[in-house]
Enzyme design. Structure first.
Site, mmCIF file in Angstrom:
data_model
loop_
_atom_site.group_PDB
_atom_site.id
_atom_site.type_symbol
_atom_site.label_atom_id
_atom_site.label_comp_id
_atom_site.label_asym_id
_atom_site.label_seq_id
_atom_site.Cartn_x
_atom_site.Cartn_y
_atom_site.Cartn_z
ATOM 1 N N GLY A 97 40.699 30.720 35.942
ATOM 2 C CA GLY A 97 41.279 29.522 36.553
ATOM 3 C C GLY A 97 40.201 28.683 37.222
ATOM 4 O O GLY A 97 40.227 27.444 37.164
ATOM 5 N N ASP A 120 39.919 24.663 42.155
ATOM 6 C CA ASP A 120 40.741 25.781 41.688
ATOM 7 C C ASP A 120 41.873 25.963 42.705
ATOM 8 O O ASP A 120 41.797 26.808 43.605
ATOM 9 C CB ASP A 120 39.840 27.028 41.617
ATOM 10 C CG ASP A 120 40.568 28.256 41.122
ATOM 11 O OD1 ASP A 120 41.682 28.118 40.581
ATOM 12 O OD2 ASP A 120 40.009 29.362 41.276
HETATM 13 C C1 SPV Z 1 38.826 32.978 38.637
HETATM 14 O O1 SPV Z 1 37.845 33.129 37.942
HETATM 15 O O2 SPV Z 1 39.498 31.944 38.612
HETATM 16 C C2 SPV Z 1 39.232 34.042 39.542
HETATM 17 C C3 SPV Z 1 38.233 34.951 40.009
HETATM 18 O O3 SPV Z 1 40.361 34.059 39.916
HETATM 19 S S1 SPV Z 1 37.578 34.311 41.445
HETATM 20 O O4 SPV Z 1 37.208 32.974 41.209
HETATM 21 O O5 SPV Z 1 36.485 35.185 41.761
HETATM 22 O O6 SPV Z 1 38.644 34.369 42.439
HETATM 23 MG MG MG Z 2 41.424 32.372 39.532
#
Ligand code: SPV
Ligand code: MG
Length: 545
Positions: A45, A56
């Site tokens: 994500g 995100d």
């Molecule tokens: C993502 O890659 O979107 C994740 C992992 O959820 S993290 O970014 O480490 O939360």
């Molecule tokens: Mg994520």
């Protein structure tokens, strides 16, 4: 039958070695993850959001994330584990999410216990709340009930450590999610050391595999996590971060230095892009499935000669550069050749060679043009006699239809001949004109009316010395060789050129006939002219546009 990605992931989960997973945001990065040797792809994500230049934080809709994951699954040959954030709402939204991701060919999804809309685990100074363990367990149950493929994997993720709710809460939640049917549990941590992750594993007594994402606690090797009990290790965003750095560096370099090659050492070659995106497969498929079309043809124009009888006309430039109404003979030839699909043209230059300079034309030089003939010129361009090849005199102007008839021939050696020669009024040519005449094996039918539907005849004799009364047609000065014909002609040139430097094109053709190689005469009726005298030149002026 090809193993399904869900089954493949299940099989790999049964293997004691940790499954190494690389983050991706689109089909290309997914392929790179696969090529790097990872076991699975994390449709992140964080990466997908970043590739849309948004945070995100559930800015993108489920359908957008799912489409990105679908493209990854379509491009790569390893399982895709999709980050589904919170499941895009409550348990009801989760059902729809599972349906969409299963249909997209995804092997596993991961659902976290953040509230919707989620915030990336690493962002500081943002609202961070978790749904209740009960609510999240309900989402996991909904997901497990919604899946069709029994091998589809549902990973439950707790953010308890990220939110600062402590180890006990993390354990409580992980157990609740395992009870709800989760196939694996992801314990997320933003600590810079793996201590809490390792401590959690010590206290994990269930037979449900654990998942780690060593983004901040990055020094811990995968095997250490594996030995601690983590069966899936996700390198969630490293490809994206590498790409950003590489793009920044290359673009800055080019911008600063003002030239593209400044970035050569920083970028892959175009061929590497072609390989990754499957251009070789495209080329193979084109060959297999597209209509074949006519094989390519190249042409060699013989324009070396010097004819003193043309006097002033060629005082400053070779004959092929004689202008008729503003366009040279060579221009006119090139135009017709191009229109007929001949794109590789070579010209053998000699007399006033420096005058022939054209961007799309290859040139070969017969510097001994004064004492040698056309075979010697052809020998200079012998390497161009390859595949289907046209050989042309440099002093003829012809219609496209005339050339087209020759190009339709499938003979190994075919020449264009004009039947109209027999109908010419006596004395209509300059006295010095010595046309190249042709005697065919079976004489063509007599008569003024002409329909050139008959099969090409076999040439028996060809040359300027044939008594007109014996000849059936006139050689126009264009020869078409098949791939085999080109080979035969190259061999004949090798043999004849050293012995007879003055030999002309018709001598070569006669030699081929004498050696038993069929030379086919493709008939036309007019549609061309040769410029061999001042009268020819005048006539061409009157005739051509
Ligand atoms: C993502 O890659 O979107 C994740 C992992 O959820 S993290 O970014 O480490 O939360
Ligand atoms: Mg994520």
């Amino acid at each position: 039958m090809k193993e399904k990605q869900t089954a493949r992931l299940r099989r790999r989960l049964a293997d004691p070695r940790p499954i190494l997973v690389g983050g991706a945001h689109n089909a290309l990065s997914a392929k790179l993850v696969e090529e790097a040797g990872f076991d699975a792809i994390w449709a992140s994500g964080f990466e997908i959001s970043a590739s849309h230049a948004v945070p995100d934080a559930n800015i993108l809709a489920m359908a957008e994330n799912c489409e990105a994951a679908r493209l990854m699954a379509a491009a790569a040959g390893i399982p895709v584990i999709a980050d589904c954030d919170t499941g895009y709402g409550n348990a009801v939204n989760v059902i729809r999410t599972v349906q969409a991701y299963e249909a997209a060919g995804i092997a596993a999804i991961c659902i976290e216990d953040n509230v919707f809309p989620k915030r990336c685990s690493f962002y500081s100074s943002v609202k961070r709340e978790l749904v209740s363990a009960e609510e999240h367990a309900g989402k996991i149950r909904a997901a497990k009930a919604a899946q069709i493929d029994p091998d589809f994997v549902v990973i439950a993720r707790t953010e308890a450590l990220i939110a600062g709710w402590g180890m006990e809460e993390a354990l409580l939640r992980a157990n609740a999610y395992a009870d709800a049917g989760a196939d694996a549990v992801l314990i997320h941590s933003k600590a810079d050391k793996p201590d809490e992750i390792l401590a959690f594993a010590v206290r994990w007594k269930r037979n449900v595999p654990l998942v780690a994402v060593p983004t901040t606690y990055k020094t811990v090797p995968a095997h250490v996590l594996g030995e601690a009990g983590y069966r899936i290790v996700i390198y969630a965003n490293h490809g994206l971060r590498a790409a950003i750095k590489a793009m920044q560096t290359a673009l800055k370099t080019i911008r600063e230095q003002g030239r593209a090659d400044a970035a050569d050492s920083l970028i892959v070659k175009l061929e590497e892009v072609y390989r990754i995106v499957g251009v070789p497969e495209l080329q193979k498929d084109e060959k297999t499935y597209l209509p074949k079309g006519a094989p390519p043809v190249r042409a060699i124009i013989l324009a070396a000669g010097y004819q003193p009888h043309l006097g002033k006309l060629i005082q400053d430039a070779p004959k092929s550069l004689l202008e008729i109404k503003g366009r040279t003979i060579l221009d006119r030839q090139l135009e017709v050749l191009k229109a007929a699909g001949v794109d590789r043209v070579s010209v053998v230059r000699g007399y006033k060679k420096e005058k022939i300079r054209l961007p799309d034309v290859r040139t070969y030089d017969n510097d001994r043009f004064e004492t040698t003939g056309e075979i010697a010129s052809l020998a200079c361009a012998a390497k161009e006699i390859e595949g289907r090849t046209l050989l042309l005199y440099g002093d003829i102007v012809f219609d496209r239809a005339v050339l087209q008839r020759l190009l339709e021939s499938t003979a190994d050696i075919a020449i264009l001949v004009d039947r109209s020669w027999r109908d010419e009024a006596p004395g209509s040519r300059a006295p010095e004109a010595a046309p190249d005449l042709v005697v065919e094996k079976s004489p063509p039918p007599q008569g003024l009316r002409f329909v050139s539907s008959r099969e090409p005849g076999d040439v028996v004799r060809i040359g300027a010395k044939i008594p007109p009364g014996e000849a059936h047609s006139e050689f126009i000065g264009i020869v078409l060789l098949s791939e085999k014909g080109s080979k035969i002609v190259r061999g004949a040139i090798d043999e004849i050129a050293p012995k007879n430097e003055k030999a002309g094109l018709t001598d070569l053709l006669q030699a081929l006939v004498d050696r038993g190689h069929p030379v086919k005469a493709v008939e036309v009726y007019k549609g061309w002219t040769e410029i061999d005298s001042f009268e020819d030149y005048q006539r061409a002026w009157a005739m051509l546009h």
